[in-house]
Design an enzyme around this catalytic site. Structure first.
Site, PDB file in Angstrom:
ATOM      1  N   ARG A  76       0.838  -1.203   0.000  1.00  0.00           N
ATOM      2  CA  ARG A  76       0.000   0.000   0.000  1.00  0.00           C
ATOM      3  C   ARG A  76       0.876   1.258   0.000  1.00  0.00           C
ATOM      4  O   ARG A  76       0.553   2.239   0.659  1.00  0.00           O
ATOM      5  CB  ARG A  76      -0.934   0.023   1.220  1.00  0.00           C
ATOM      6  CG  ARG A  76      -2.008  -1.028   1.255  1.00  0.00           C
ATOM      7  CD  ARG A  76      -3.040  -0.824   0.166  1.00  0.00           C
ATOM      8  NE  ARG A  76      -4.086  -1.828   0.240  1.00  0.00           N
ATOM      9  CZ  ARG A  76      -4.016  -3.026  -0.316  1.00  0.00           C
ATOM     10  NH1 ARG A  76      -2.939  -3.378  -0.996  1.00  0.00           N
ATOM     11  NH2 ARG A  76      -5.012  -3.884  -0.209  1.00  0.00           N
TER      12      ARG A  76
ATOM     13  N   PRO B   9     -18.131  -1.363  -1.491  1.00  0.00           N
ATOM     14  CA  PRO B   9     -18.028  -1.970  -2.823  1.00  0.00           C
ATOM     15  C   PRO B   9     -16.596  -1.934  -3.355  1.00  0.00           C
ATOM     16  O   PRO B   9     -16.146  -2.869  -4.012  1.00  0.00           O
ATOM     17  CB  PRO B   9     -18.973  -1.116  -3.667  1.00  0.00           C
ATOM     18  CG  PRO B   9     -19.990  -0.618  -2.691  1.00  0.00           C
ATOM     19  CD  PRO B   9     -19.229  -0.381  -1.416  1.00  0.00           C
TER      20      PRO B   9
ATOM     21  N   ARG C 139     -11.745  -4.924  -4.941  1.00  0.00           N
ATOM     22  CA  ARG C 139     -10.305  -5.177  -4.836  1.00  0.00           C
ATOM     23  C   ARG C 139     -10.033  -6.621  -4.420  1.00  0.00           C
ATOM     24  O   ARG C 139      -9.083  -7.244  -4.899  1.00  0.00           O
ATOM     25  CB  ARG C 139      -9.662  -4.199  -3.857  1.00  0.00           C
ATOM     26  CG  ARG C 139      -9.493  -2.821  -4.464  1.00  0.00           C
ATOM     27  CD  ARG C 139      -8.768  -1.865  -3.536  1.00  0.00           C
ATOM     28  NE  ARG C 139      -9.644  -1.382  -2.489  1.00  0.00           N
ATOM     29  CZ  ARG C 139      -9.403  -1.479  -1.204  1.00  0.00           C
ATOM     30  NH1 ARG C 139      -8.310  -2.066  -0.762  1.00  0.00           N
ATOM     31  NH2 ARG C 139     -10.239  -1.003  -0.310  1.00  0.00           N
TER      32      ARG C 139
ATOM     33  N   VAL D  55     -12.889  -1.003   5.889  1.00  0.00           N
ATOM     34  CA  VAL D  55     -14.331  -0.780   5.851  1.00  0.00           C
ATOM     35  C   VAL D  55     -14.919  -1.585   4.697  1.00  0.00           C
ATOM     36  O   VAL D  55     -14.393  -1.585   3.588  1.00  0.00           O
ATOM     37  CB  VAL D  55     -14.652   0.717   5.670  1.00  0.00           C
ATOM     38  CG1 VAL D  55     -16.166   0.949   5.689  1.00  0.00           C
ATOM     39  CG2 VAL D  55     -13.973   1.548   6.758  1.00  0.00           C
ATOM     40  N   ASP D  56     -16.011  -2.273   4.982  1.00  0.00           N
ATOM     41  CA  ASP D  56     -16.676  -3.100   3.971  1.00  0.00           C
ATOM     42  C   ASP D  56     -17.439  -2.199   3.005  1.00  0.00           C
ATOM     43  O   ASP D  56     -18.531  -1.722   3.301  1.00  0.00           O
ATOM     44  CB  ASP D  56     -17.622  -4.090   4.642  1.00  0.00           C
ATOM     45  CG  ASP D  56     -18.094  -5.179   3.682  1.00  0.00           C
ATOM     46  OD1 ASP D  56     -17.704  -5.144   2.496  1.00  0.00           O
ATOM     47  OD2 ASP D  56     -18.841  -6.057   4.121  1.00  0.00           O
TER      48      ASP D  56
ATOM     49  N   TYR E 277      -0.839   4.583  -1.448  1.00  0.00           N
ATOM     50  CA  TYR E 277      -2.063   4.839  -0.681  1.00  0.00           C
ATOM     51  C   TYR E 277      -1.718   5.292   0.735  1.00  0.00           C
ATOM     52  O   TYR E 277      -2.240   6.299   1.216  1.00  0.00           O
ATOM     53  CB  TYR E 277      -2.941   3.593  -0.640  1.00  0.00           C
ATOM     54  CG  TYR E 277      -4.187   3.794   0.197  1.00  0.00           C
ATOM     55  CD1 TYR E 277      -5.246   4.543  -0.295  1.00  0.00           C
ATOM     56  CD2 TYR E 277      -4.289   3.272   1.482  1.00  0.00           C
ATOM     57  CE1 TYR E 277      -6.386   4.760   0.465  1.00  0.00           C
ATOM     58  CE2 TYR E 277      -5.428   3.479   2.250  1.00  0.00           C
ATOM     59  CZ  TYR E 277      -6.471   4.229   1.745  1.00  0.00           C
ATOM     60  OH  TYR E 277      -7.589   4.453   2.500  1.00  0.00           O
TER      61      TYR E 277
END
Length: 198
Positions: free
Chosen positions: A98, A137, A142, A134-135, A101
């Site tokens: 990551r 879309p 991903r 966090v769940d 990010y």
């Protein structure tokens, strides 16, 4: 939260943001950051276009929004900016694959602290929310894009000591940051991470 105004625009386009800002007479709370991009890979996997796109969407868009709306807050001598960062930022020792990010979300924490320091005496507060996984879309997309989605899901869940992902509703519980209940809170990353990293 009556009187909430919504408007659809491209947060990377300064002209669109400025036009919207000109339509708004008063602004008490500015929430920045539900737009974002998660690049998968190390620094060696990160092409210049990936770096530029991530930093533009994840950080520069906040800079543009805050710069456009902060003068209104200063004129009214009050205001509250809430920025979305991440636990995958400068908070954890590091998050595998990551690179850009995490760098972008660390920059958001720096931006938040700078705004808080520069404008607290003019009545402006600024904090940032740092969720764990966090769940959404985007997360599910991903996971499905990985070569082994089941393994990817398992890896994501392993770092959440609660055994589940955060929900959007979990994160929304931090809405007190937009209220007078948090009047003495500024310059802080606020974590909602399911004990990730413990």
């Amino acid at each position: 939260f009556s009187g909430i105004q919504t408007h659809v625009l491209d947060v990377t386009k300064e002209k669109q943001i400025d036009e919207f800002a000109n339509e708004v007479e008063r602004l008490d709370v500015l929430l920045c950051g539900w737009s974002g991009f998660v690049h998968h890979g190390t620094i060696l996997d990160c092409e210049e276009k990936d770096w530029d796109f991530t930093m533009n969407l994840n950080v520069h868009s906040m800079h543009l929004m805050i710069k456009a709306f902060l003068p209104k807050m200063l004129a009214q001598k009050s205001g509250n900016s809430i920025n979305m960062s991440s636990k995958a930022s400068s908070i954890n020792l590091g998050v595998v694959n990551r690179c850009v990010y995490s760098t972008s979300r660390a920059a958001v924490i720096g931006l938040t602290k700078s705004l808080a320091a520069d404008f607290i005496q003019q009545g402006i507060r600024c904090n940032c929310v740092c969720p764990g996984t966090v769940d959404t879309p985007s997360l599910q997309d991903r996971i499905q894009a990985r070569p082994n989605p089941e393994e990817a899901l398992s890896d994501f869940l392993k770092r959440q000591k609660t055994g589940r992902f955060a929900t959007v509703e979990d994160v929304a519980q931090l809405c007190y940051l937009a209220s007078n209940e948090s009047a003495y809170l500024t310059g802080n990353p606020v974590f909602i991470d399911g004990a990730w990293g413990l």
